[in-house]
Design a protein around this motif. Structure first.
Motif, PDB file in Angstrom:
ATOM      1  N   HIS A   1       1.249   7.287  -6.436  1.00  0.00           N
ATOM      2  CA  HIS A   1       0.254   8.302  -6.529  1.00  0.00           C
ATOM      3  C   HIS A   1       0.827   9.932  -6.353  1.00  0.00           C
ATOM      4  O   HIS A   1       0.608  10.728  -7.136  1.00  0.00           O
ATOM      5  CB  HIS A   1      -0.865   8.199  -5.310  1.00  0.00           C
ATOM      6  CG  HIS A   1      -1.814   7.392  -5.899  1.00  0.00           C
ATOM      7  ND1 HIS A   1      -2.801   7.668  -6.913  1.00  0.00           N
ATOM      8  CD2 HIS A   1      -2.170   6.005  -5.431  1.00  0.00           C
ATOM      9  CE1 HIS A   1      -3.698   6.540  -6.910  1.00  0.00           C
ATOM     10  NE2 HIS A   1      -3.239   5.588  -6.092  1.00  0.00           N
ATOM     11  N   LEU A   2       1.964   9.888  -5.405  1.00  0.00           N
ATOM     12  CA  LEU A   2       2.612  10.893  -5.431  1.00  0.00           C
ATOM     13  C   LEU A   2       3.354  11.520  -6.547  1.00  0.00           C
ATOM     14  O   LEU A   2       3.307  12.478  -7.089  1.00  0.00           O
ATOM     15  CB  LEU A   2       3.463  11.139  -3.979  1.00  0.00           C
ATOM     16  CG  LEU A   2       4.143  12.344  -3.755  1.00  0.00           C
ATOM     17  CD1 LEU A   2       3.403  13.528  -3.635  1.00  0.00           C
ATOM     18  CD2 LEU A   2       5.262  12.112  -2.269  1.00  0.00           C
TER      19      LEU A   2
ATOM     20  N   LYS B   1       1.150   4.669  -2.515  1.00  0.00           N
ATOM     21  CA  LYS B   1       1.076   6.103  -2.189  1.00  0.00           C
ATOM     22  C   LYS B   1       2.272   6.821  -2.841  1.00  0.00           C
ATOM     23  O   LYS B   1       2.015   7.852  -3.203  1.00  0.00           O
ATOM     24  CB  LYS B   1       0.954   6.225  -0.720  1.00  0.00           C
ATOM     25  CG  LYS B   1      -0.296   5.946   0.030  1.00  0.00           C
ATOM     26  CD  LYS B   1       0.081   6.100   1.615  1.00  0.00           C
ATOM     27  CE  LYS B   1      -1.250   5.535   2.316  1.00  0.00           C
ATOM     28  NZ  LYS B   1      -1.221   6.024   3.721  1.00  0.00           N
ATOM     29  N   SER B   2       3.498   6.230  -2.834  1.00  0.00           N
ATOM     30  CA  SER B   2       4.372   6.683  -3.674  1.00  0.00           C
ATOM     31  C   SER B   2       4.229   7.032  -4.924  1.00  0.00           C
ATOM     32  O   SER B   2       4.743   7.996  -5.589  1.00  0.00           O
ATOM     33  CB  SER B   2       5.739   6.067  -3.337  1.00  0.00           C
ATOM     34  OG  SER B   2       5.745   4.928  -3.776  1.00  0.00           O
TER      35      SER B   2
ATOM     36  N   MET C   1       0.970  -1.272   0.055  1.00  0.00           N
ATOM     37  CA  MET C   1      -0.022   0.087  -0.037  1.00  0.00           C
ATOM     38  C   MET C   1       0.739   1.188  -0.031  1.00  0.00           C
ATOM     39  O   MET C   1       0.338   2.210  -0.574  1.00  0.00           O
ATOM     40  CB  MET C   1      -0.991  -0.087   1.158  1.00  0.00           C
ATOM     41  CG  MET C   1      -2.035   1.004   0.998  1.00  0.00           C
ATOM     42  SD  MET C   1      -3.078   0.630  -0.223  1.00  0.00           S
ATOM     43  CE  MET C   1      -4.590   0.234   0.378  1.00  0.00           C
ATOM     44  N   ALA C   2       2.014   1.286   0.726  1.00  0.00           N
ATOM     45  CA  ALA C   2       3.000   2.131   0.755  1.00  0.00           C
ATOM     46  C   ALA C   2       3.486   2.626  -0.716  1.00  0.00           C
ATOM     47  O   ALA C   2       3.801   3.718  -1.158  1.00  0.00           O
ATOM     48  CB  ALA C   2       4.081   2.107   1.834  1.00  0.00           C
TER      49      ALA C   2
END
Length: 154
Positions: free
Chosen positions: A8-9, A5-6, A1-2
């Motif tokens: 998406h960033l 997020k990266s 999941m992390a």
């Protein structure tokens, strides 16, 4: 999941960079258009001035007036050369800005593909986990049924 997020960033930042590159490209396109328009105005003015001069010069013209005309036309020619130089500079900047925008779009597309691949991997992993849980549940029920059948007198 992390990892998601990266991505998406990174995707957000790449989108911003692409939008900024496009905005810069748009500004340069407007500058190019304006510079091109100014050059055309100078050329048209020089052509009109020369045509008026030729029409008026059919009569006898004093050497001072002739020298003044040639000096004016030289200055007008210099102004056109400066404008052409400016246009060439803008063309160079425009090509660079276009390259930056295309690179930003390529980076954005690559990150979008990475995101899609990660999402597909997560869906596959989720599907495998659900299948494993279903298999374990089925195995547990089978064992319970088998034990129940063994304990019941037949």
């Amino acid at each position: 999941m992390a990892g998601l997020k990266s991505v998406h960033l990174a995707l957000h930042l790449a989108t911003r960079r692409s939008e900024q590159a496009l905005a810069g490209l748009t500004v340069l396109r407007h500058r190019h258009s304006a510079a091109q328009g100014q050059l055309m105005q100078l050329q048209n003015y020089a052509d009109e001035t020369q045509a008026r001069w030729l029409a008026a010069a059919s009569n006898s013209v004093s050497p001072e007036l002739l020298r003044g005309h040639y000096q004016f036309m030289d200055r007008l020619g210099q102004a056109m050369l400066l404008q052409q130089g400016l246009l060439a500079q803008i063309d160079t900047k425009l090509a660079g800005a276009r390259d930056i925008w295309l690179a930003a779009r390529a980076r954005l597309a690559a990150l979008q593909q990475v995101l899609q691949n990660k999402q597909a991997d997560l869906r596959l992993a989720q599907g495998r986990l659900e299948q494993k849980q279903m298999d374990e549940l089925a195995a547990t029920r089978f064992r319970q049924n088998a034990q129940t059948n063994l304990l019941e007198p037949g």
